[in-house]
Design a protein around this motif. Structure first.
Motif, mmCIF file in Angstrom:
data_model
loop_
_atom_site.group_PDB
_atom_site.id
_atom_site.type_symbol
_atom_site.label_atom_id
_atom_site.label_comp_id
_atom_site.label_asym_id
_atom_site.label_seq_id
_atom_site.Cartn_x
_atom_site.Cartn_y
_atom_site.Cartn_z
ATOM 1 N N ASN A 63 0.765 -1.243 0.000
ATOM 2 C CA ASN A 63 0.000 0.000 0.000
ATOM 3 C C ASN A 63 0.798 1.297 0.000
ATOM 4 O OD1 ASN A 63 0.909 -0.046 2.525
ATOM 5 N ND2 ASN A 63 -1.097 -0.032 3.526
ATOM 6 N N ILE A 65 3.327 3.425 -2.372
ATOM 7 C CA ILE A 65 3.978 3.433 -3.669
ATOM 8 C C ILE A 65 4.801 4.702 -3.868
ATOM 9 C CG2 ILE A 65 2.093 2.050 -4.638
ATOM 10 C CD1 ILE A 65 1.333 4.504 -6.302
ATOM 11 N N PHE A 67 6.068 7.388 -6.837
ATOM 12 C CA PHE A 67 5.563 7.867 -8.132
ATOM 13 C C PHE A 67 6.456 9.021 -8.548
ATOM 14 C CE2 PHE A 67 1.870 10.470 -10.138
ATOM 15 C CZ PHE A 67 2.103 9.940 -11.390
ATOM 16 N N LYS B 51 7.644 18.208 -0.038
ATOM 17 C CA LYS B 51 8.868 17.533 0.416
ATOM 18 C C LYS B 51 10.003 17.677 -0.584
ATOM 19 C CE LYS B 51 6.617 14.070 3.302
ATOM 20 N NZ LYS B 51 5.968 12.756 3.199
ATOM 21 N N LEU B 52 9.687 18.026 -1.820
ATOM 22 C CA LEU B 52 10.684 18.235 -2.871
ATOM 23 C C LEU B 52 11.630 17.046 -3.021
ATOM 24 C CD1 LEU B 52 11.550 21.998 -2.322
ATOM 25 C CD2 LEU B 52 10.013 21.016 -4.017
ATOM 26 N N GLU B 53 11.102 15.855 -2.856
ATOM 27 C CA GLU B 53 11.895 14.661 -3.145
ATOM 28 C C GLU B 53 11.849 14.412 -4.653
ATOM 29 O OE1 GLU B 53 13.560 13.050 -0.882
ATOM 30 O OE2 GLU B 53 12.622 13.554 1.029
ATOM 31 N N ASP B 54 12.651 13.476 -5.106
ATOM 32 C CA ASP B 54 12.629 13.156 -6.530
ATOM 33 C C ASP B 54 11.487 12.205 -6.890
ATOM 34 O OD1 ASP B 54 14.620 14.821 -7.259
ATOM 35 O OD2 ASP B 54 16.153 13.292 -7.544
ATOM 36 N N GLN B 55 10.759 11.773 -5.895
ATOM 37 C CA GLN B 55 9.593 10.921 -6.155
ATOM 38 C C GLN B 55 8.578 11.115 -5.035
ATOM 39 O OE1 GLN B 55 11.759 9.895 -3.416
ATOM 40 N NE2 GLN B 55 12.812 9.174 -5.260
ATOM 41 N N ALA B 56 7.310 10.906 -5.351
ATOM 42 C CA ALA B 56 6.267 11.001 -4.331
ATOM 43 C C ALA B 56 6.062 9.627 -3.734
ATOM 44 C CB ALA B 56 4.974 11.490 -4.969
ATOM 45 N N VAL B 57 5.935 9.549 -2.416
ATOM 46 C CA VAL B 57 5.577 8.283 -1.787
ATOM 47 C C VAL B 57 4.126 8.410 -1.321
ATOM 48 C CG1 VAL B 57 6.010 6.707 0.130
ATOM 49 C CG2 VAL B 57 7.924 7.701 -1.133
ATOM 50 N N LEU B 58 3.286 7.525 -1.832
ATOM 51 C CA LEU B 58 1.839 7.668 -1.693
ATOM 52 C C LEU B 58 1.239 6.468 -0.996
ATOM 53 C CD1 LEU B 58 1.326 8.673 -5.426
ATOM 54 C CD2 LEU B 58 1.426 10.246 -3.490
ATOM 55 N N ASN B 59 0.246 6.715 -0.162
ATOM 56 C CA ASN B 59 -0.501 5.607 0.428
ATOM 57 C C ASN B 59 -1.695 5.293 -0.459
ATOM 58 O OD1 ASN B 59 0.861 4.922 2.921
ATOM 59 N ND2 ASN B 59 0.409 7.045 3.476
ATOM 60 N N ILE B 60 -1.758 4.076 -0.917
ATOM 61 C CA ILE B 60 -2.837 3.659 -1.815
ATOM 62 C C ILE B 60 -3.698 2.656 -1.051
ATOM 63 C CG2 ILE B 60 -3.331 2.405 -3.941
ATOM 64 C CD1 ILE B 60 -2.259 5.089 -4.621
ATOM 65 N N TYR B 105 -3.860 11.251 -8.014
ATOM 66 C CA TYR B 105 -2.557 11.902 -8.047
ATOM 67 C C TYR B 105 -2.095 12.140 -9.482
ATOM 68 C CZ TYR B 105 -2.472 10.180 -3.251
ATOM 69 O OH TYR B 105 -2.780 9.915 -1.954
ATOM 70 N N LEU B 106 -1.481 13.294 -9.701
ATOM 71 C CA LEU B 106 -0.900 13.589 -11.017
ATOM 72 C C LEU B 106 0.574 13.952 -10.867
ATOM 73 C CD1 LEU B 106 -3.447 15.950 -12.858
ATOM 74 C CD2 LEU B 106 -3.408 13.460 -12.807
ATOM 75 N N SER B 107 1.347 13.650 -11.906
ATOM 76 C CA SER B 107 2.674 14.236 -12.053
ATOM 77 C C SER B 107 2.605 15.221 -13.213
ATOM 78 C CB SER B 107 3.718 13.156 -12.349
ATOM 79 O OG SER B 107 3.477 12.584 -13.626
ATOM 80 N N ALA B 141 4.196 15.084 -8.095
ATOM 81 C CA ALA B 141 5.549 14.917 -8.639
ATOM 82 C C ALA B 141 5.679 15.833 -9.844
ATOM 83 C CB ALA B 141 5.797 13.467 -9.057
ATOM 84 N N ILE B 162 -2.632 8.728 -11.572
ATOM 85 C CA ILE B 162 -2.917 7.491 -10.852
ATOM 86 C C ILE B 162 -4.296 7.604 -10.214
ATOM 87 C CG2 ILE B 162 -2.300 6.150 -8.793
ATOM 88 C CD1 ILE B 162 0.585 6.780 -9.289
#
Lengths: 351, 351
Positions: A63, A65, A67, B51-60, B105-107, B141, B162
């Motif tokens: 759960n 991910i 992105f 957070k300005l990370e290189d990827q988003a961490v998402l709870n799905i 969510y969109l990038s 993202a 997503i």
């Protein structure tokens, strides 16, 4: 043409009615279907993509991910050690992997210039297929736009990626703690200098190759040593200097780099000197910086050294309490110099 | 400038050192940070993106997700009824929603041309913010590349999306069954003709506006009537004709369109006649085609009619056993004509 070993004899360009991209290849009609059927599906096909829906429906077992998205506009599109397609796969795989996630799925969005030779696109698609296989990811969604001649430069590629983050992993630029060690996985500035030295007016002979590679395998090895990696990032645009500055600012700590520990290949160092560029500011495409507690740093490096992509790994500095938000490098003379964010653009269209 | 109601008085362009995009805005250094801090974060910011990370961490929360990508190269970037930014949000929201998924969510990936006025980018970011809010999605993202003047046309935008697919929903282009009804949510060809009539050499006066809109709200209403929607798609590039041809081929069935049921607005019909374009082939950006069992078709349309974006919904045809893979329209004279896939490009850079 491509440096990635592409065998056009065993996989020639399929017979098509045109040799070059036409505007209609992006119009959603017969020629679009032709391009998808003959160039993309044979390269990227899988049970999800083959459905040709407007979206991929994916089963995600856990759960949390990761992105990410990245657009690639590198010029030239073929450079020593790789091409834009391979870079687009590896770059997004790496951005997903830097969260500790296992990269699983990619989307690919092409912008093609009218008149682009179909063979060029075919070779790039072949490279992307190979890179995706090596990284163990599937391309599950795609889009192609064609713009009129002169409205883009050959082709641009966007890739977005999804991966699964292990439950106990919490990697973030704001987790640096004084005492942590800074690890780099290998020599810096290879990609940027490979691209720079092939640009027309800088055509001095060199053997510099891009380091483009998917780092998820190396990350897996590292997580096996410890899931408690504090921060991790691939230092692409802006190089090691930019990544470390972002780390220092986001965690509100100082970073002290050891003077002589940052590995730079001989040829790369030479090219940087000729061009007056500091290798710390040059893009990498197959290197990572990890920040870990000092108690596990040596073990981590030891494990990395056994992996092909980490065989020149080393500890290049540490997180300190003073100089908050600032990266400092001790020079050979024992003097500290501040490694600031770059202000201007030294290397446009490097990725 | 923008048709989307943007209030620059209450949200002026922030004070910045440059009026136009510089190559360094894409270099990952200080100017990149400036652009992100002043233009993008104020518009798109949320706990993940900040957070300005290189990827988003998402709870799905659930385990079946929809994933899609689309690149937008529309010319001109501002057109009656919308602009490229709004279109980029709505287009990807719609591609996710067409699977029955709830878009979350969109990038966003920008390619900017050196010299682009910052105010243009600011207005587009404002539109994107508004469109994302209306659709109920978060931008988590992003990536920005800048290419030298002449290497792209102003700006291109990739969005990937997503969403969560409800467990019992199984919408696919291969689920058409003879007897099913074809529903359209409203009038066709608005977006394509709005863009066409604003292109310089076609500047006859018209009131045609793009129909760009996020359809996820309408889809929710439809799923409340029945989760058993067989196929659904937004007929963008290539229009209704292309979508129905893809449906017919992928399900290996025939599609019979009723002669006089396809709604086309008066002005749009006029513009199509002047230009010699069949509205069935023209892009829509706020319409959907749904294929459902005949037993629920009337109820479905009735529910759609109560929604702002479905108020002109109607049944325009049915799935038949003969003419497999082919779309046929009865003309006013009782003759059948084949609605084939378009071969060439009538309307380049429509989205």
């Amino acid at each position: 043409m491509a440096d990635f070993d592409i065998d056009l004899m065993s996989c020639p360009l399929p017979k098509m009615d045109y040799d070059t991209i036409q505007l209609a290849h992006g119009a959603g009609g017969k020629l679009s279907a032709d391009l998808i059927d003959k160039i993309f599906i044979p390269r990227f096909g899988n049970e999800t993509l083959d459905k040709l829906e407007d979206q991929a429906v994916l089963n995600i077992p856990k759960n949390k991910i990761a992105f990410t998205t990245d657009t690639f506009v590198v010029d030239p599109i073929f450079f020593p050690g790789g091409n834009i397609g391979e870079l687009a796969i590896n770059g997004t795989v790496n951005d997903v992997a830097m969260s500790g996630a296992k990269p699983l799925y990619l989307s690919v969005g092409f912008i093609l210039e009218e008149g682009l030779p179909l063979e060029t696109l075919h070779i790039i698609a072949l490279s992307m297929e190979k890179a995706a296989k090596q990284a163990g990811v599937k391309i599950v969604a795609g889009d192609t736009k064609v713009v009129n001649r002169g409205s883009c430069d050959k082709l641009f590629i966007n890739t977005s990626g999804i991966g699964i983050v292990p439950n106990n992993v919490n990697i973030s630029a704001n987790r640096l703690t004084p005492g942590d060690k800074i690890i780099i996985s290998g020599s810096v500035a290879d990609h940027g200098m490979a691209v720079m030295t092939t640009r027309e007016d800088l055509s001095f002979k060199s053997k510099i190759k891009s380091d483009t590679a998917a780092l998820n395998g190396l990350v897996e090895v590292m997580l096996n040593i410890s899931e408690d990696i504090h921060a991790m990032r691939d230092p692409t645009r802006g190089g090691v200097a930019t990544t470390l500055n972002e780390f220092a600012k986001q965690s509100d700590v100082g970073i002290q780099l050891y003077s002589d520990k940052i590995p730079v290949k001989h040829d790369v160092k030479g090219a940087c000197e000729v061009l007056g560029i500091d290798p710390l500011y040059v893009a990498n495409e197959g290197k990572l910086i990890a920040v870990v507690g000092s108690e596990i740093a040596e073990n981590m490096v030891e494990a990395m050294l056994k992996h092909e992509l980490g065989k020149n790994a080393s500890i290049i500095g540490e997180v300190v309490n003073d100089n908050k938000g600032i990266v400092v490098q001790q020079t050979g003379l024992g003097v500290n110099r501040i490694i600031d964010l770059p202000v201007g653009e030294q290397l446009p269209r490097i990725c």
